[in-house]
Design a protein around this motif. Structure first.
Motif, PDB file in Angstrom:
ATOM      1  N   ASP A 105     -10.089  -0.147  -9.981  1.00  0.00           N
ATOM      2  CA  ASP A 105     -10.962   0.061  -8.632  1.00  0.00           C
ATOM      3  C   ASP A 105     -10.314  -0.681  -7.441  1.00  0.00           C
ATOM      4  OD1 ASP A 105     -12.674   1.896 -10.048  1.00  0.00           O
ATOM      5  OD2 ASP A 105     -14.243   0.300 -10.318  1.00  0.00           O
ATOM      6  N   ARG A 106      -9.995  -1.983  -7.669  1.00  0.00           N
ATOM      7  CA  ARG A 106      -9.345  -2.751  -6.888  1.00  0.00           C
ATOM      8  C   ARG A 106      -8.073  -2.163  -6.359  1.00  0.00           C
ATOM      9  NH1 ARG A 106      -9.142  -7.492  -9.366  1.00  0.00           N
ATOM     10  NH2 ARG A 106     -11.040  -7.334 -10.490  1.00  0.00           N
ATOM     11  N   LEU A 107      -7.141  -1.800  -7.380  1.00  0.00           N
ATOM     12  CA  LEU A 107      -5.982  -1.208  -6.923  1.00  0.00           C
ATOM     13  C   LEU A 107      -6.034   0.084  -6.292  1.00  0.00           C
ATOM     14  CD1 LEU A 107      -4.173  -1.722 -10.452  1.00  0.00           C
ATOM     15  CD2 LEU A 107      -3.578  -2.949  -8.376  1.00  0.00           C
ATOM     16  N   ARG A 108      -7.148   0.869  -6.637  1.00  0.00           N
ATOM     17  CA  ARG A 108      -7.205   2.284  -5.924  1.00  0.00           C
ATOM     18  C   ARG A 108      -7.601   1.999  -4.455  1.00  0.00           C
ATOM     19  NH1 ARG A 108     -11.098   5.167 -10.143  1.00  0.00           N
ATOM     20  NH2 ARG A 108      -9.385   6.246 -11.542  1.00  0.00           N
ATOM     21  N   SER A 109      -8.568   1.115  -4.493  1.00  0.00           N
ATOM     22  CA  SER A 109      -9.054   0.858  -2.894  1.00  0.00           C
ATOM     23  C   SER A 109      -7.711   0.344  -2.197  1.00  0.00           C
ATOM     24  CB  SER A 109     -10.094  -0.090  -2.863  1.00  0.00           C
ATOM     25  OG  SER A 109      -9.832  -1.316  -3.299  1.00  0.00           O
ATOM     26  N   SER A 110      -6.918  -0.695  -2.547  1.00  0.00           N
ATOM     27  CA  SER A 110      -5.614  -1.516  -1.819  1.00  0.00           C
ATOM     28  C   SER A 110      -4.604   0.104  -1.813  1.00  0.00           C
ATOM     29  CB  SER A 110      -4.961  -2.240  -2.760  1.00  0.00           C
ATOM     30  OG  SER A 110      -4.456  -1.827  -3.905  1.00  0.00           O
ATOM     31  N   ILE A 111      -4.519   0.898  -2.563  1.00  0.00           N
ATOM     32  CA  ILE A 111      -3.641   2.045  -2.332  1.00  0.00           C
ATOM     33  C   ILE A 111      -4.080   2.952  -1.175  1.00  0.00           C
ATOM     34  CG2 ILE A 111      -2.897   4.263  -3.262  1.00  0.00           C
ATOM     35  CD1 ILE A 111      -2.442   2.861  -6.124  1.00  0.00           C
ATOM     36  N   LYS A 112      -5.475   2.948  -1.151  1.00  0.00           N
ATOM     37  CA  LYS A 112      -6.184   3.941   0.010  1.00  0.00           C
ATOM     38  C   LYS A 112      -5.712   3.371   1.290  1.00  0.00           C
ATOM     39  CE  LYS A 112      -9.961   6.427  -2.077  1.00  0.00           C
ATOM     40  NZ  LYS A 112     -11.282   6.721  -2.145  1.00  0.00           N
ATOM     41  N   LEU A 113      -6.143   1.720   1.380  1.00  0.00           N
ATOM     42  CA  LEU A 113      -5.941   1.296   2.415  1.00  0.00           C
ATOM     43  C   LEU A 113      -4.327   1.174   2.965  1.00  0.00           C
ATOM     44  CD1 LEU A 113      -7.990  -2.035   1.764  1.00  0.00           C
ATOM     45  CD2 LEU A 113      -8.703  -0.188   3.419  1.00  0.00           C
ATOM     46  N   ARG A 114      -3.896   0.868   2.126  1.00  0.00           N
ATOM     47  CA  ARG A 114      -1.988   1.191   2.495  1.00  0.00           C
ATOM     48  C   ARG A 114      -1.737   2.530   2.864  1.00  0.00           C
ATOM     49  NH1 ARG A 114       0.630  -0.296  -2.544  1.00  0.00           N
ATOM     50  NH2 ARG A 114      -0.500  -2.171  -2.238  1.00  0.00           N
ATOM     51  N   GLU A 115      -2.147   3.351   2.294  1.00  0.00           N
ATOM     52  CA  GLU A 115      -2.130   4.825   2.880  1.00  0.00           C
ATOM     53  C   GLU A 115      -2.445   5.175   4.234  1.00  0.00           C
ATOM     54  OE1 GLU A 115      -3.697   7.406  -0.121  1.00  0.00           O
ATOM     55  OE2 GLU A 115      -1.770   7.467  -1.417  1.00  0.00           O
ATOM     56  N   GLU A 116      -3.974   4.723   4.606  1.00  0.00           N
ATOM     57  CA  GLU A 116      -4.489   4.861   5.712  1.00  0.00           C
ATOM     58  C   GLU A 116      -3.561   3.953   6.803  1.00  0.00           C
ATOM     59  OE1 GLU A 116      -8.467   3.777   5.587  1.00  0.00           O
ATOM     60  OE2 GLU A 116      -9.214   5.018   4.336  1.00  0.00           O
ATOM     61  N   ARG A 117      -3.173   3.001   6.414  1.00  0.00           N
ATOM     62  CA  ARG A 117      -2.314   2.238   7.180  1.00  0.00           C
ATOM     63  C   ARG A 117      -0.784   2.758   7.754  1.00  0.00           C
ATOM     64  NH1 ARG A 117      -1.025  -2.694   4.430  1.00  0.00           N
ATOM     65  NH2 ARG A 117       1.117  -1.599   4.133  1.00  0.00           N
ATOM     66  N   ASP A 118      -0.248   3.493   6.650  1.00  0.00           N
ATOM     67  CA  ASP A 118       0.906   4.027   6.895  1.00  0.00           C
ATOM     68  C   ASP A 118       0.776   5.307   7.628  1.00  0.00           C
ATOM     69  OD1 ASP A 118       2.067   2.037   5.256  1.00  0.00           O
ATOM     70  OD2 ASP A 118       2.248   3.588   3.531  1.00  0.00           O
ATOM     71  N   ARG A 119      -0.350   6.122   7.591  1.00  0.00           N
ATOM     72  CA  ARG A 119      -0.868   7.259   8.313  1.00  0.00           C
ATOM     73  C   ARG A 119      -0.842   6.929   9.935  1.00  0.00           C
ATOM     74  NH1 ARG A 119      -5.238   9.014   5.568  1.00  0.00           N
ATOM     75  NH2 ARG A 119      -4.557   9.344   3.403  1.00  0.00           N
ATOM     76  N   ARG A 120      -1.624   5.675   9.898  1.00  0.00           N
ATOM     77  CA  ARG A 120      -1.947   5.205  11.269  1.00  0.00           C
ATOM     78  C   ARG A 120      -0.398   4.920  12.217  1.00  0.00           C
ATOM     79  NH1 ARG A 120      -5.472   0.718  10.668  1.00  0.00           N
ATOM     80  NH2 ARG A 120      -6.362   1.576   8.821  1.00  0.00           N
ATOM     81  N   LYS A 121       0.349   4.162  11.331  1.00  0.00           N
ATOM     82  CA  LYS A 121       1.824   3.706  11.955  1.00  0.00           C
ATOM     83  C   LYS A 121       2.439   5.136  12.229  1.00  0.00           C
ATOM     84  CE  LYS A 121       2.696  -0.551   9.943  1.00  0.00           C
ATOM     85  NZ  LYS A 121       3.271  -1.472   9.052  1.00  0.00           N
ATOM     86  N   LEU A 122       2.288   6.143  11.408  1.00  0.00           N
ATOM     87  CA  LEU A 122       3.256   7.463  11.714  1.00  0.00           C
ATOM     88  C   LEU A 122       2.357   8.115  13.037  1.00  0.00           C
ATOM     89  CD1 LEU A 122       4.197   8.253   8.300  1.00  0.00           C
ATOM     90  CD2 LEU A 122       5.510   7.153   9.993  1.00  0.00           C
ATOM     91  N   ASN A 123       1.257   8.089  13.449  1.00  0.00           N
ATOM     92  CA  ASN A 123       0.464   8.821  14.151  1.00  0.00           C
ATOM     93  C   ASN A 123       0.986   8.339  15.438  1.00  0.00           C
ATOM     94  OD1 ASN A 123      -1.289  10.498  15.346  1.00  0.00           O
ATOM     95  ND2 ASN A 123      -3.099   9.251  14.840  1.00  0.00           N
ATOM     96  N   TRP A 124       1.810   9.110  16.253  1.00  0.00           N
ATOM     97  CA  TRP A 124       2.254   8.796  17.609  1.00  0.00           C
ATOM     98  C   TRP A 124       1.503   9.625  18.309  1.00  0.00           C
ATOM     99  CZ3 TRP A 124       5.847   5.345  19.021  1.00  0.00           C
ATOM    100  CH2 TRP A 124       6.688   4.886  17.888  1.00  0.00           C
ATOM    101  N   SER A 125       0.805   8.846  19.564  1.00  0.00           N
ATOM    102  CA  SER A 125       0.066   9.650  20.546  1.00  0.00           C
ATOM    103  C   SER A 125       0.861   9.358  21.845  1.00  0.00           C
ATOM    104  CB  SER A 125      -1.382   8.866  20.388  1.00  0.00           C
ATOM    105  OG  SER A 125      -1.274   7.582  21.011  1.00  0.00           O
ATOM    106  N   ALA A 126       0.294   9.931  23.043  1.00  0.00           N
ATOM    107  CA  ALA A 126       1.029   9.783  24.268  1.00  0.00           C
ATOM    108  C   ALA A 126       0.698   8.403  24.492  1.00  0.00           C
ATOM    109  CB  ALA A 126       0.096  10.747  25.193  1.00  0.00           C
TER     110      ALA A 126
END
Length: 190
Positions: A105-126
């Protein structure tokens, strides 16, 4: 008789767990898996053998002395010891399964957090692009001013050429700003 009683207890436990799970439909998947694993491992009762293969040799010598008392007591103590050992092993397995499930469960949650962080980094806004451009503009301006100051202090013709090119532009901007400020003051004072 003991086997029948054990089966009834297991069936009763399963029914209670199913009833409990039906009441809590909003449980998360890991919680459900934990409960299912615990229920499955709790229902794994290892039957102890009625006699040990090592005690047969002792049985023959004891059968000659006290046939009924010795056999019953040896069998009951052996089965009780085996039952305690199997219960301890079962509890240990249940604990390990629970710990592993929590770790998953801890590994799943850390993977989710890492994926969300990576998505936010790639999200380019104006706004992010404007901030990036402003940072580069400020950094380049500071570097240009430092180089210009050094050239001006060394009385470089390049610095005087830049000044002669920029000064008319700066004077024109200053005139326009002063006219607007003076006109604004005159308009307000009237």
């Amino acid at each position: 008789m003991d086997l029948l009683l054990l089966q009834q207890q297991q069936q009763h436990q399963r029914q209670q767990q199913q009833h409990h799970l039906q009441q809590h439909d909003l449980l998360s998947e890991p919680d459900t898996i934990d409960r299912e694993v615990a229920a499955t491992t709790a229902n794994l009762a290892l039957r102890s053998p009625t006699h040990s293969p090592y005690s047969k040799k002792k049985h023959h010598s004891k059968q000659k002395r006290n046939h009924s008392n010795t056999t019953t007591s040896t069998t009951s103590t052996t089965s009780m010891a085996n039952k305690k050992t199997s219960d301890r092993a079962l509890e240990k397995l249940q604990t390990e399964v629970t710990a592993l499930t929590e770790q998953i469960d801890r590994l799943r949650s850390s993977i989710k957090l890492r994926e969300e962080r990576d998505r936010r980094k790639l999200n380019w806004s104006a706004w992010k692009i404007i901030k990036l451009l402003l940072k580069h503009l400020i950094a380049n301006s500071v570097i240009f001013l430092i180089v210009f100051y050094v050239l001006w202090r060394k009385k470089s013709p390049l610095a005087y050429g830049i000044l002669s090119y920029i000064m008319p532009i700066v004077q024109e901007i200053m005139r326009k700003v002063l006219r607007k400020v003076i006109f604004w003051k005159v308009a307000i004072l009237k």
